[in-house]
Every structure is written in structure tokens, then in C-alpha cells.
Design a protein around this motif. Structure first.
Motif: not given
Length: 374
Positions: A92-102
């Protein structure tokens, strides 16, 4: 100590904000050179330690569109995660914040709980990601990651421009070879054939000159050469042309020894000499003269190629420099463009000519230019 001296001693490094700004700029400067080499594992590895210092986070990573290029920081339990967490941003070309199991790992003492994944873009196309692994993805850290990713993208764009310029220069040299070789080689072989029975030794020497010329002209390495190497090839070319013209061609070469090591774009003078012979002297009745002069001019080397040939319409020369193929001028626009690309617009060709008045081409070369080397 005077009060002025005490004030200078306290304040010469500026305020704390000034010093922080200096540290930030210095760290960015350290990360820049490897990024200017392009998006590769080696470049990512060399730059990431500086980017992590810039962001002040436990770990950072960089990916391209298919793999992890490098990881910097401790926390080895997370080093396998960048390719997985990059998927959304690459799509998608957007900044994301990843948490949880990943972003979980087996170490209960590990502080990493979240990853900020920002896109790296070149020419509006996502080519990879910059990832920041942290305990808490604050709004400030997300903004900082975005800004650093944009700066990295800018460096990668410059790397792509450098690579595109190199590819263009290589294509131009290939085109120049294709344009020069049929004319010269045909004429050379004809001249050599005329001596095979009457003067075999001279025919052998001319073949060696032709071999020297072709060795240089079709070499496969280096965008640049020295003035000495370029002139050596020109000498081989003119020896063969003198064999063809006989007493109808006189050549003068005067070169200051101190300019021989000057670095020049490959095949930047040879086409100008061939142009003088083909367009200036072949159609001239009587004796033709060509002179090649190179002298030291302080921080520059000035090369002049002059002939007493038939000359040319200045408007036709202007069109030749603009790249008009109808002018059939061997490589004139090619040489002009490559000189400007290497040294700047102030170093293009200067051509002085008129019909019936011969031609004079002046080439100015800087003795030193950042980024120009063998």
C-alpha cells in the motif's frame, strides 16, 4: 582571562540545541555515502548503524521488495521478522505500526514490542522499507521514522540518477563507436592494402597503428581516460590518415607535458579530430593542415583542434550540437553532452567556423573535478 575570552570558551560550540543539530547532521552525513551506492545489502549494512543512532531505537532494519537487506541492533529474536512486517507497506506504500504476534520473540526480557515500517521510494515507486523496532511507537517516533525514510529515499534517488547517468554515458559511447568505426576502418584497410606490395614494412606498421586505435576505441572499461591516452589514439588515427592523404595532409601537435595526466571523458577528442578530417579536409583541394594544441591554463587544460578545411555554416554546426542527425557530424553533440555531464555546462564545446574559413574547436577541461576519476 578577559570576559570576552571566557564568553568565547563557553559559547563557541553554540547552545545545546545547536550541538544536537550538529550531531544529527553529522550522523546523517555518515549514512549518506553508502546509500548513494544504491539499495543493496552492503549499503544497508553500512548505513543502518548511523540511522539507528539518528533515531535512538533498539534496532532497525532495511528491506527491498523481497528480502531483508540488513539488521542493526541486538534482539536477534526479531532479526527474521522484517520481511514479514514489510508486506503491508510494500503493498500500500504507507507507514504502518506493527505489533502483536508479528513482533514477538522468545526472550521475556526483550524490550521490543512494536515495529514502525516506512516505505522507501524511488521515482514514486516503493523499492523497500525502513523499519524501526521499539518498545513504544510514539507519534513523535513515527514522524521521525517517516522523515528519515524520506531522506533515505532521497539518497536512493540520487544513486539511481548516478546509475542512469552512467548507463546513458555508456550508451552514448557505444553509439559513438558505431558511428566512427565504419568510416575509419574502411578507409584504413583501403590505405593499408595500397602498401602491401609496394611497401610491406609500412603496411605492417599501419596495421599496428590500426590495432592500437581499435584497442583503445573498443575497450570495455572506464568512463574516463587521461589526455595522454586519448592523444595516443589520435596519433595512431592520424598516422593512417596521413598514409591515405599523403603530402596533402600536414599535422601539428603541441602538448604541454604537465597536462598529459588530466582526466578526460573517453573518446572526447578523437571524434573532433576525425570530424576535422572528414568534413574539413576531405573536400578541400590542395594541402590540408590540422593542428592539435593543449596548454596549461591555471586550474584548467585548454585543447584546441584547428583545420584549414572547407569550413561549415555556423547554423549547421548549431544544429549538429543540438543533435540533428541530418548534419552527419561525427559525434559533435555526443562529445558536447558528455563534457557537460562530466564537468558542468560551462565546459561544452566552443566551435568557431565559417564556410571557406576552416574550423576551430576549443575544449576546456578542469584539472580536477569531484567524482571524475579513472
Amino acid at each position: 582571562m578577559s570576559s570576552w575570552g571566557a564568553l568565547w570558551r563557553r559559547g563557541h560550540l553554540g547552545t545545546e540545541a545547536d550541538r544536537a543539530t550538529f550531531r544529527t547532521l553529522h550522523t546523517a552525513l555518515l549514512a549518506s555515502p553508502p546509500l548513494r551506492e544504491g539499495l543493496s545489502p552492503a549499503a544497508a549494512e553500512r548505513s543502518l548503524k548511523h540511522l539507528r543512532a539518528l533515531l535512538g531505537t533498539p534496532a532497525v532494519a532495511m528491506t527491498d521488495t523481497s528480502r531483508t537487506l540488513a539488521w542493526d541492533g541486538g534482539h536477534p529474536g526479531h532479526a527474521s521478522q522484517p520481511s514479514t512486517v514489510a508486506a503491508g507497506t510494500l503493498t500500500h506504500g504507507r507507514t504502518v505500526v506493527v505489533d502483536g504476534e508479528d513482533v514477538t520473540c522468545a526472550d521475556p526480557a526483550c524490550v521490543v514490542r512494536q515495529a514502525i515500517v516506512a516505505p522507501l521510494e524511488v521515482e514514486e515507486k516503493v523499492v523497500g522499507t525502513l523499519q524501526v523496532f521499539t518498545s513504544h511507537a510514539s507519534a513523535g517516533l513515527v514522524r521521525a521514522t517517516n522523515e528519515v525514510a524520506r531522506w533515505v529515499s532521497g539518497q536512493l534517488e540520487l544513486a539511481e540518477l548516478d546509475a542512469s547517468r552512467t548507463r546513458l554515458m555508456e550508451a552514448e559511447v557505444r553509439a559513438l563507436r558505431a558511428q566512427i568505426s565504419p568510416h575509419f576502418i574502411y578507409n584504413s584497410l583501403t590505405a593499408i592494402a595500397s602498401f602491401t606490395r609496394t611497401d610491406p614494412e609500412r603496411a605492417r606498421e599501419l596495421l599496428l597503428d590500426l590495432a592500437e586505435f581499435t584497442r583503445y576505441s573498443f575497450r570495455r572499461h572506464g568512463e574516463f581516460t587521461t589526455l595522454a591516452e586519448e592523444l595516443r589514439s589520435i596519433e595512431a588515427y592520424l598516422v593512417i590518415e596521413k598514409a591515405r592523404f599523403g603530402d596533402r595532409l600536414a599535422v601539428t601537435v603541441r602538448v604541454a607535458p604537465e597536462v598529459l595526466p588530466v582526466v578526460v571523458p573517453f573518446l572526447c577528442l578523437q571524434p573532433l579530430v576525425e570530424n576535422a578530417v572528414r568534413h574539413g579536409l576531405e573536400g578541400k583541394p590542395g594541402r590540408g593542415e590540422i593542428s592539435i594544441l593543449a596548454h596549461d591554463a591555471d586550474h584548467e587544460c585548454v585543447v584546441t583542434i584547428e583545420d584549414n578545411g572547407v569550413g561549415e555554416d555556423p547554423e549547421r554546426v548549431r544544429r549538429a550540437l543540438a543533435g540533428d542527425p541530418a548534419t552527419d557530424s561525427v559525434g559533435l553533440a555526443n562529445v558536447d553532452e558528455r563534457l557537460r555531464a562530466a564537468f558542468g555546462d560551462e565546459y561544452g564545446l566552443v566551435v568557431e567556423t565559417a564556410q571557406g574559413a576552416g574550423a576551430r574547436v576549443v575544449v576546456r577541461l578542469p584539472k580536477f573535478r569531484p567524482g571524475v576519476h579513472l
